[in-house]
Every structure is written in C-alpha cells, then in structure tokens.
Scaffold this motif. Sequence first.
Motif, PDB file in Angstrom:
ATOM      1  N   ARG A 145       0.842  -1.212   0.000  1.00  0.00           N
ATOM      2  CA  ARG A 145       0.000   0.000   0.000  1.00  0.00           C
ATOM      3  C   ARG A 145       0.868   1.250   0.000  1.00  0.00           C
ATOM      4  O   ARG A 145       0.562   2.242  -0.669  1.00  0.00           O
ATOM      5  CB  ARG A 145      -0.922  -0.019   1.225  1.00  0.00           C
ATOM      6  CG  ARG A 145      -1.883   1.169   1.298  1.00  0.00           C
ATOM      7  CD  ARG A 145      -2.895   1.109   0.177  1.00  0.00           C
ATOM      8  NE  ARG A 145      -3.793   2.245   0.198  1.00  0.00           N
ATOM      9  CZ  ARG A 145      -3.513   3.443  -0.276  1.00  0.00           C
ATOM     10  NH1 ARG A 145      -2.336   3.665  -0.810  1.00  0.00           N
ATOM     11  NH2 ARG A 145      -4.394   4.413  -0.240  1.00  0.00           N
ATOM     12  N   LEU A 146       1.982   1.230   0.735  1.00  0.00           N
ATOM     13  CA  LEU A 146       2.887   2.370   0.766  1.00  0.00           C
ATOM     14  C   LEU A 146       3.589   2.558  -0.577  1.00  0.00           C
ATOM     15  O   LEU A 146       3.812   3.677  -1.028  1.00  0.00           O
ATOM     16  CB  LEU A 146       3.933   2.187   1.867  1.00  0.00           C
ATOM     17  CG  LEU A 146       3.427   2.271   3.308  1.00  0.00           C
ATOM     18  CD1 LEU A 146       4.488   1.754   4.276  1.00  0.00           C
ATOM     19  CD2 LEU A 146       3.048   3.703   3.655  1.00  0.00           C
ATOM     20  N   ARG A 147       3.940   1.453  -1.217  1.00  0.00           N
ATOM     21  CA  ARG A 147       4.646   1.528  -2.502  1.00  0.00           C
ATOM     22  C   ARG A 147       3.727   1.891  -3.651  1.00  0.00           C
ATOM     23  O   ARG A 147       4.178   2.413  -4.675  1.00  0.00           O
ATOM     24  CB  ARG A 147       5.308   0.180  -2.816  1.00  0.00           C
ATOM     25  CG  ARG A 147       6.556  -0.109  -2.035  1.00  0.00           C
ATOM     26  CD  ARG A 147       7.057  -1.505  -2.360  1.00  0.00           C
ATOM     27  NE  ARG A 147       7.492  -1.599  -3.736  1.00  0.00           N
ATOM     28  CZ  ARG A 147       8.765  -1.643  -4.109  1.00  0.00           C
ATOM     29  NH1 ARG A 147       9.720  -1.581  -3.207  1.00  0.00           N
ATOM     30  NH2 ARG A 147       9.090  -1.740  -5.389  1.00  0.00           N
ATOM     31  N   ALA A 148       2.435   1.577  -3.511  1.00  0.00           N
ATOM     32  CA  ALA A 148       1.504   1.776  -4.618  1.00  0.00           C
ATOM     33  C   ALA A 148       1.363   3.238  -4.986  1.00  0.00           C
ATOM     34  O   ALA A 148       1.069   3.576  -6.129  1.00  0.00           O
ATOM     35  CB  ALA A 148       0.139   1.188  -4.260  1.00  0.00           C
ATOM     36  N   PHE A 149       1.566   4.127  -4.003  1.00  0.00           N
ATOM     37  CA  PHE A 149       1.450   5.559  -4.247  1.00  0.00           C
ATOM     38  C   PHE A 149       2.694   6.250  -3.722  1.00  0.00           C
ATOM     39  O   PHE A 149       3.416   5.729  -2.887  1.00  0.00           O
ATOM     40  CB  PHE A 149       0.208   6.120  -3.552  1.00  0.00           C
ATOM     41  CG  PHE A 149      -1.047   5.396  -3.914  1.00  0.00           C
ATOM     42  CD1 PHE A 149      -1.578   5.503  -5.179  1.00  0.00           C
ATOM     43  CD2 PHE A 149      -1.682   4.590  -2.995  1.00  0.00           C
ATOM     44  CE1 PHE A 149      -2.733   4.828  -5.527  1.00  0.00           C
ATOM     45  CE2 PHE A 149      -2.845   3.913  -3.324  1.00  0.00           C
ATOM     46  CZ  PHE A 149      -3.362   4.032  -4.595  1.00  0.00           C
ATOM     47  N   ASP A 150       2.938   7.462  -4.213  1.00  0.00           N
ATOM     48  CA  ASP A 150       4.114   8.205  -3.769  1.00  0.00           C
ATOM     49  C   ASP A 150       4.035   8.473  -2.272  1.00  0.00           C
ATOM     50  O   ASP A 150       2.951   8.688  -1.724  1.00  0.00           O
ATOM     51  CB  ASP A 150       4.206   9.550  -4.493  1.00  0.00           C
ATOM     52  CG  ASP A 150       4.480   9.377  -5.972  1.00  0.00           C
ATOM     53  OD1 ASP A 150       4.107  10.292  -6.728  1.00  0.00           O
ATOM     54  OD2 ASP A 150       5.065   8.349  -6.355  1.00  0.00           O
ATOM     55  N   PRO A 151       5.178   8.500  -1.581  1.00  0.00           N
ATOM     56  CA  PRO A 151       5.160   8.852  -0.162  1.00  0.00           C
ATOM     57  C   PRO A 151       4.787  10.319   0.007  1.00  0.00           C
ATOM     58  O   PRO A 151       4.815  11.082  -0.957  1.00  0.00           O
ATOM     59  CB  PRO A 151       6.607   8.602   0.282  1.00  0.00           C
ATOM     60  CG  PRO A 151       7.409   8.774  -0.962  1.00  0.00           C
ATOM     61  CD  PRO A 151       6.535   8.265  -2.076  1.00  0.00           C
ATOM     62  N   PRO A 152       4.435  10.729   1.224  1.00  0.00           N
ATOM     63  CA  PRO A 152       4.098  12.142   1.447  1.00  0.00           C
ATOM     64  C   PRO A 152       5.236  13.054   1.007  1.00  0.00           C
ATOM     65  O   PRO A 152       6.404  12.663   1.015  1.00  0.00           O
ATOM     66  CB  PRO A 152       3.900  12.212   2.975  1.00  0.00           C
ATOM     67  CG  PRO A 152       3.583  10.812   3.381  1.00  0.00           C
ATOM     68  CD  PRO A 152       4.347   9.931   2.453  1.00  0.00           C
ATOM     69  N   ARG A 212      11.679   7.722   0.613  1.00  0.00           N
ATOM     70  CA  ARG A 212      11.475   7.731  -0.828  1.00  0.00           C
ATOM     71  C   ARG A 212      12.285   6.647  -1.516  1.00  0.00           C
ATOM     72  O   ARG A 212      11.819   5.990  -2.443  1.00  0.00           O
ATOM     73  CB  ARG A 212      11.846   9.101  -1.400  1.00  0.00           C
ATOM     74  CG  ARG A 212      10.912  10.205  -0.958  1.00  0.00           C
ATOM     75  CD  ARG A 212      11.305  11.541  -1.586  1.00  0.00           C
ATOM     76  NE  ARG A 212      10.415  12.573  -1.135  1.00  0.00           N
ATOM     77  CZ  ARG A 212       9.199  12.791  -1.625  1.00  0.00           C
ATOM     78  NH1 ARG A 212       8.738  12.008  -2.586  1.00  0.00           N
ATOM     79  NH2 ARG A 212       8.445  13.758  -1.157  1.00  0.00           N
ATOM     80  N   ASP A 213      13.505   6.465  -1.060  1.00  0.00           N
ATOM     81  CA  ASP A 213      14.358   5.421  -1.647  1.00  0.00           C
ATOM     82  C   ASP A 213      13.761   4.035  -1.418  1.00  0.00           C
ATOM     83  O   ASP A 213      13.799   3.172  -2.303  1.00  0.00           O
ATOM     84  CB  ASP A 213      15.766   5.490  -1.048  1.00  0.00           C
ATOM     85  CG  ASP A 213      16.546   6.699  -1.533  1.00  0.00           C
ATOM     86  OD1 ASP A 213      16.130   7.317  -2.529  1.00  0.00           O
ATOM     87  OD2 ASP A 213      17.570   7.045  -0.898  1.00  0.00           O
ATOM     88  N   ALA A 214      13.220   3.816  -0.209  1.00  0.00           N
ATOM     89  CA  ALA A 214      12.628   2.511   0.107  1.00  0.00           C
ATOM     90  C   ALA A 214      11.391   2.250  -0.739  1.00  0.00           C
ATOM     91  O   ALA A 214      11.132   1.124  -1.162  1.00  0.00           O
ATOM     92  CB  ALA A 214      12.276   2.441   1.598  1.00  0.00           C
ATOM     93  N   VAL A 215      10.615   3.307  -1.013  1.00  0.00           N
ATOM     94  CA  VAL A 215       9.421   3.165  -1.848  1.00  0.00           C
ATOM     95  C   VAL A 215       9.801   2.868  -3.294  1.00  0.00           C
ATOM     96  O   VAL A 215       9.195   2.029  -3.963  1.00  0.00           O
ATOM     97  CB  VAL A 215       8.563   4.455  -1.783  1.00  0.00           C
ATOM     98  CG1 VAL A 215       7.517   4.464  -2.886  1.00  0.00           C
ATOM     99  CG2 VAL A 215       7.883   4.571  -0.422  1.00  0.00           C
ATOM    100  N   ALA A 216      10.826   3.549  -3.781  1.00  0.00           N
ATOM    101  CA  ALA A 216      11.183   3.465  -5.203  1.00  0.00           C
ATOM    102  C   ALA A 216      12.085   2.285  -5.545  1.00  0.00           C
ATOM    103  O   ALA A 216      12.256   1.967  -6.726  1.00  0.00           O
ATOM    104  CB  ALA A 216      11.870   4.764  -5.623  1.00  0.00           C
TER     105      ALA A 216
END
Length: 423
Positions: A115-122, A130-134
């Motif tokens: 769910r966190l990765r599906a959309f950009d972080p705040p 951001r690095d962990a999401v991307a």
Amino acid sequence: MTSSKGESDQELSASGRIDEIRRSAGSLFLAKGYASTTMNDIASSVGILPGSLYHHFVSKEAVAIEMLDSLNDDLRLLSIDLRRLGYLALPPEARLRELCRRVVQLSLQHAAAVRLRAFDPPTVASDRFRDAVALQPVGLQRLWRAAANDLRDRYPHSPVNPYLLTHTLQRLTATSSTSLPGPVDPDVSSRIICDTLLYGIAPECPDDATLDASDPIRAAKSAVSEWHSAGDDDALKRQILDGAKHEFARRGYDATTIRDVVEASGVRMGSIYRRVSSMEAIFDELAENYATHMHRSVTAVLDAQSDSAAATLDALAYVIVQAKRHFPDETKMMSLGWYLAQDGQPTFALRYREQSAKRMARLVEILTQGITQGTLASTCDPATLAPYLRNILWINFPDQGRVSVKQEHRFLRTHLLRGIVSQ
C-alpha cells in the motif's frame, strides 16, 4: 545464568512488541492511509502509551521504512531463490507464470508495505523513505526482462511488447493485495493475469481496420474530443483548481491543507475562500468534472450498437488510455482515496465509488454476453475477471514520453484482446 536468561527474555519481549507494533501500524495504514495515521493511533491500537511506542520507533516513518525494507529484502531473496530452484531452465512462459505467482504471494505477505509503494510517499518524507518506496531489486528486474524478451524470441511473428508486458505484469502482481477484491489466491490470481495477457480474452478478435471502424470506437473518439477543462471564465478560480488537483494527486485529500493549495496555486488564502467554501468543495468540483467526462464517455461506448464484445472492450481501452493522459492529476487523486476508509471522505469521492461500481456491473454484463456468445474466452467467471481487466486498463507507465497513446492502445489490443502466445 539467571542474568543471561533474563536478558534473553527481555530481548524476546522487545522483539514481540516490535512485531506487534508493525502489525498494528500495517493494519492502520491499510485502513486509514499512511498520512491519516498518527503515532497516537498506533500506540492506542497496540495498547501502550505513546511514550512507550517512541522507545521502539522514533517516528511513524521509521515504522513504514521497516515494512518497506522487509518487502524489498524478500524481493531480493526471491531472485536468488528462483535461480537455486532451476528457474532459469524453464521455458519463458513458465518463468513468467512462476514470477507472477511468487510476487503475488509476497504482495499478500506485505500488504501494508505494498500500500505504501503503490502511491508516492508524502511530500515531507525523507530521502530514506522515498528510496525505500522506489527501490526495484535489480536481480528480480533482470528475471522479468529476460523472460519477456525470451518470450518475444520464441514467438517472432507475434507482436510481443516486452517492455509494456513486463511493467504490466509487475504492477498487477505487486499490487494484487490492495487492488483486487476479496481474498486473493496466488495460484488463481497469477493464472488469470498470465492467461489474460498472454492468450488474450478475445482470440477471434476483429482486425485493426474493423475495430477502427466500429461504432463503439467512433463513440469513444467523439466523446473524448469533447473533453475540456472544467470551470468558467474565472481565471483565478481555474488557477486555484489547477493547484489543488496537483496537491490532491501528490498527497491525497486527507493530507492536503489549504496552505498547500495556496503555495501550489500562488493565490492568497483570502482570495481562495472568496471563490470556494471549503477544501471538500474544491475536491468535489474537480472530481465531479472528471467523473462527468468519464461517465459520458464510458456510457457512450457501452450504449453504442455492436455485435462484438471485443469492439466494446477496445473502445473502453481507448477512453481509459486517453483519460490517463488528459486527466493525470484527477486520475491519481481519485485513486489515492480508493482503498481508504470512507469516514470523512469528500461527498463526491463516495459518489464516484458508486458510479464506478455501476460501470463495473456493466463490464460484467459485457463479459457475460461475450462468453455466452463464444466470442470471449472463459478463463474464469465474468465477475472474477472484471476487476483484473479494470486494473490492466488503468496501469500507468512510468515514462509516458516513451509510450505513446497509440502504442499503449495497440498493446491492449494485442495482449489483452488477441493474445500473443500461439495456442
């Protein structure tokens, strides 16, 4: 010995508490969204005081990063594990199917991180977040690309698009835990995804010339040609709405403040409130304009006379591909709130969900009719297949400059409708 045992018990207790915190935070992120969850919410869910929570995690972001790191570690280990199991010796289609199955499994195990990765972080997130999401594990990326390229080489006369196919399979499998309704079975879900994109759902699909001349595609093109910017002749209000929709797309409705809109639009707060009554009113106006255009376009396609379910699906694909380019911010801002709890959501966000449910019911009718007539393949029942088709149609590609509208529409014709693997 007693001291050593005591320390061991303490470590086990701390480890258990951390796991409990992660589970509780994950449930809250899924239910409320990351932006709307506070450290106090997490502490209350676990049943501890906020001060005790800060003893384990310095911030909500620290909890989220641990979740993302755990998912990324498992994705890295997956590529290593597959190589050990003789995966590389399999035919390309079998490799893609196994990749899909295993990634769906991980998606279910790490639903909150997905769910966190599906959309950009705040927008206030740290670079670490951001690095962990991307992060995209390189080893797994290579396995996806190699399997898709080898599939193209195996069927040289078939219009396989390895880049679009790889991206679509990755997105569908990685987000399956949050984008599909009800309990998801990895074996069933991965089979439907692969059957749909490799073999197509309309094996007797008309050729391009016939599809281009169909009544549904003509209705779709006519409806899209009427799209225009919302609003009246008030340029300042248009400026406010443009700034607001960009912020809603970046942050989501709950995390966007009036100050964010002021900064994004360049309009003073007093001027904003002289033209709109509230943040909800801004959201509702943007959402209503978007939903009106989409409803008219989709309805025009569905109401067009056609004996071909494939032609109707092709025209729907055309509308959605165009919408993703014409309404990028509106598409994102509506999707950000799609899986969140309904309390406190703007009025039109709830109405949009109701409209979408009605459109989904019409899609099920089209699939049922096509399967009954024998023009569509019945890989599963229509109600099960419909959400997969919706997700495929709404896949966003990261580099739209590299993928044109024409290329994306052609990809959907060849992969989704006709299929690219010889039976």
